[in-house]
Scaffold this motif. Structure first.
Motif, PDB file in Angstrom:
ATOM      1  N   GLU A  40      20.682 -24.908 -33.848  1.00 37.64           N
ATOM      2  CA  GLU A  40      19.633 -25.915 -34.017  1.00 37.64           C
ATOM      3  C   GLU A  40      18.350 -25.488 -33.308  1.00 37.64           C
ATOM      4  O   GLU A  40      17.243 -25.684 -33.816  1.00 37.64           O
ATOM      5  CB  GLU A  40      20.095 -27.272 -33.475  1.00 37.64           C
ATOM      6  N   ARG A  41      18.506 -24.891 -32.135  1.00 37.27           N
ATOM      7  CA  ARG A  41      17.336 -24.465 -31.378  1.00 37.27           C
ATOM      8  C   ARG A  41      16.620 -23.309 -32.066  1.00 37.27           C
ATOM      9  O   ARG A  41      15.387 -23.277 -32.105  1.00 37.27           O
ATOM     10  CB  ARG A  41      17.751 -24.108 -29.954  1.00 37.27           C
ATOM     11  N   PHE A  42      17.380 -22.354 -32.622  1.00 39.90           N
ATOM     12  CA  PHE A  42      16.735 -21.269 -33.362  1.00 39.90           C
ATOM     13  C   PHE A  42      16.028 -21.807 -34.597  1.00 39.90           C
ATOM     14  O   PHE A  42      14.936 -21.343 -34.942  1.00 39.90           O
ATOM     15  CB  PHE A  42      17.741 -20.196 -33.761  1.00 39.90           C
ATOM     16  N   THR A  43      16.634 -22.759 -35.259  1.00 36.32           N
ATOM     17  CA  THR A  43      15.973 -23.362 -36.419  1.00 36.32           C
ATOM     18  C   THR A  43      14.650 -23.990 -36.007  1.00 36.32           C
ATOM     19  O   THR A  43      13.632 -23.805 -36.681  1.00 36.32           O
ATOM     20  CB  THR A  43      16.890 -24.407 -37.080  1.00 36.32           C
ATOM     21  N   SER A  44      14.645 -24.700 -34.891  1.00 35.62           N
ATOM     22  CA  SER A  44      13.392 -25.319 -34.437  1.00 35.62           C
ATOM     23  C   SER A  44      12.382 -24.266 -33.997  1.00 35.62           C
ATOM     24  O   SER A  44      11.183 -24.430 -34.207  1.00 35.62           O
ATOM     25  CB  SER A  44      13.653 -26.331 -33.320  1.00 35.62           C
ATOM     26  N   ILE A  45      12.859 -23.167 -33.414  1.00 35.79           N
ATOM     27  CA  ILE A  45      11.955 -22.081 -33.019  1.00 35.79           C
ATOM     28  C   ILE A  45      11.232 -21.535 -34.243  1.00 35.79           C
ATOM     29  O   ILE A  45      10.046 -21.232 -34.190  1.00 35.79           O
ATOM     30  CB  ILE A  45      12.735 -20.963 -32.292  1.00 35.79           C
ATOM     31  N   LEU A  46      11.952 -21.433 -35.351  1.00 33.08           N
ATOM     32  CA  LEU A  46      11.379 -20.855 -36.565  1.00 33.08           C
ATOM     33  C   LEU A  46      10.534 -21.830 -37.376  1.00 33.08           C
ATOM     34  O   LEU A  46       9.767 -21.416 -38.245  1.00 33.08           O
ATOM     35  CB  LEU A  46      12.504 -20.298 -37.447  1.00 33.08           C
ATOM     36  N   THR A  47      10.668 -23.135 -37.098  1.00 37.96           N
ATOM     37  CA  THR A  47       9.977 -24.109 -37.942  1.00 37.96           C
ATOM     38  C   THR A  47       9.004 -25.031 -37.210  1.00 37.96           C
ATOM     39  O   THR A  47       8.115 -25.591 -37.849  1.00 37.96           O
ATOM     40  CB  THR A  47      10.996 -25.001 -38.690  1.00 37.96           C
ATOM     41  N   ASP A  48       9.152 -25.211 -35.898  1.00 38.42           N
ATOM     42  CA  ASP A  48       8.274 -26.117 -35.154  1.00 38.42           C
ATOM     43  C   ASP A  48       6.915 -25.475 -34.897  1.00 38.42           C
ATOM     44  O   ASP A  48       6.704 -24.307 -35.188  1.00 38.42           O
ATOM     45  CB  ASP A  48       8.902 -26.515 -33.821  1.00 38.42           C
ATOM     46  N   LEU A  97       7.741 -21.777 -28.576  1.00 38.07           N
ATOM     47  CA  LEU A  97       7.716 -20.874 -27.426  1.00 38.07           C
ATOM     48  C   LEU A  97       8.483 -21.470 -26.255  1.00 38.07           C
ATOM     49  O   LEU A  97       9.273 -20.784 -25.601  1.00 38.07           O
ATOM     50  CB  LEU A  97       6.275 -20.568 -27.020  1.00 38.07           C
ATOM     51  N   SER A  98       8.290 -22.737 -26.021  1.00 37.82           N
ATOM     52  CA  SER A  98       9.007 -23.406 -24.936  1.00 37.82           C
ATOM     53  C   SER A  98      10.516 -23.381 -25.172  1.00 37.82           C
ATOM     54  O   SER A  98      11.300 -23.106 -24.256  1.00 37.82           O
ATOM     55  CB  SER A  98       8.509 -24.844 -24.801  1.00 37.82           C
ATOM     56  N   THR A  99      10.932 -23.659 -26.389  1.00 44.43           N
ATOM     57  CA  THR A  99      12.351 -23.630 -26.742  1.00 44.43           C
ATOM     58  C   THR A  99      12.910 -22.223 -26.576  1.00 44.43           C
ATOM     59  O   THR A  99      13.996 -22.032 -26.011  1.00 44.43           O
ATOM     60  CB  THR A  99      12.568 -24.128 -28.187  1.00 44.43           C
ATOM     61  N   LEU A 100      12.188 -21.231 -27.040  1.00 48.96           N
ATOM     62  CA  LEU A 100      12.637 -19.846 -26.934  1.00 48.96           C
ATOM     63  C   LEU A 100      12.763 -19.420 -25.472  1.00 48.96           C
ATOM     64  O   LEU A 100      13.732 -18.759 -25.097  1.00 48.96           O
ATOM     65  CB  LEU A 100      11.678 -18.917 -27.681  1.00 48.96           C
ATOM     66  N   GLU A 101      11.818 -19.800 -24.649  1.00 50.10           N
ATOM     67  CA  GLU A 101      11.897 -19.482 -23.225  1.00 50.10           C
ATOM     68  C   GLU A 101      13.141 -20.104 -22.600  1.00 50.10           C
ATOM     69  O   GLU A 101      13.811 -19.487 -21.774  1.00 50.10           O
ATOM     70  CB  GLU A 101      10.638 -19.941 -22.502  1.00 50.10           C
ATOM     71  N   GLY A 102      13.469 -21.324 -23.007  1.00 43.05           N
ATOM     72  CA  GLY A 102      14.676 -21.971 -22.506  1.00 43.05           C
ATOM     73  C   GLY A 102      15.937 -21.234 -22.923  1.00 43.05           C
ATOM     74  O   GLY A 102      16.865 -21.057 -22.130  1.00 43.05           O
ATOM     75  N   VAL A 103      15.970 -20.777 -24.166  1.00 40.62           N
ATOM     76  CA  VAL A 103      17.117 -20.016 -24.664  1.00 40.62           C
ATOM     77  C   VAL A 103      17.270 -18.722 -23.868  1.00 40.62           C
ATOM     78  O   VAL A 103      18.371 -18.354 -23.451  1.00 40.62           O
ATOM     79  CB  VAL A 103      16.997 -19.737 -26.179  1.00 40.62           C
ATOM     80  N   VAL A 104      16.168 -18.027 -23.634  1.00 37.34           N
ATOM     81  CA  VAL A 104      16.214 -16.774 -22.877  1.00 37.34           C
ATOM     82  C   VAL A 104      16.771 -17.023 -21.479  1.00 37.34           C
ATOM     83  O   VAL A 104      17.651 -16.290 -21.007  1.00 37.34           O
ATOM     84  CB  VAL A 104      14.815 -16.116 -22.814  1.00 37.34           C
TER      85      VAL A 104
END
Length: 79
Positions: A27-35, A41-48
């Protein structure tokens, strides 16, 4: 595990095959690609950060401290 596919067609299937993943990764990757870019960027940083934490927890013998510092250095500072 690294799977390169430019259209991200098999992203969910690849994540489903992983044994250790951050919470709600698909779900987070989907939001990274669509938000919008700021949220993405904030979501991706959290995933990292979660990936670094998972590596430290499950593979404590691997040295991640220096990589974590390098990753933090390359990110822009937020106000």
């Amino acid at each position: 595990m690294y799977v390169h596919h430019p259209a991200f067609k098999w992203l969910k299937q690849s994540i489903d095959e992983m044994n250790i993943v951050p919470d709600q990764l698909n779900e987070r990757f989907t939001s990274i690609l669509t938000d919008n870019p700021e949220e993405s960027l904030s979501t991706l940083e959290g995933v990292v950060e979660e990936v670094f934490a998972l590596v430290q927890r499950h593979y404590p013998h691997l040295p991640v401290t220096e990589r974590r510092k390098q990753a933090a250095f390359t990110r822009p500072q937020r106000p």
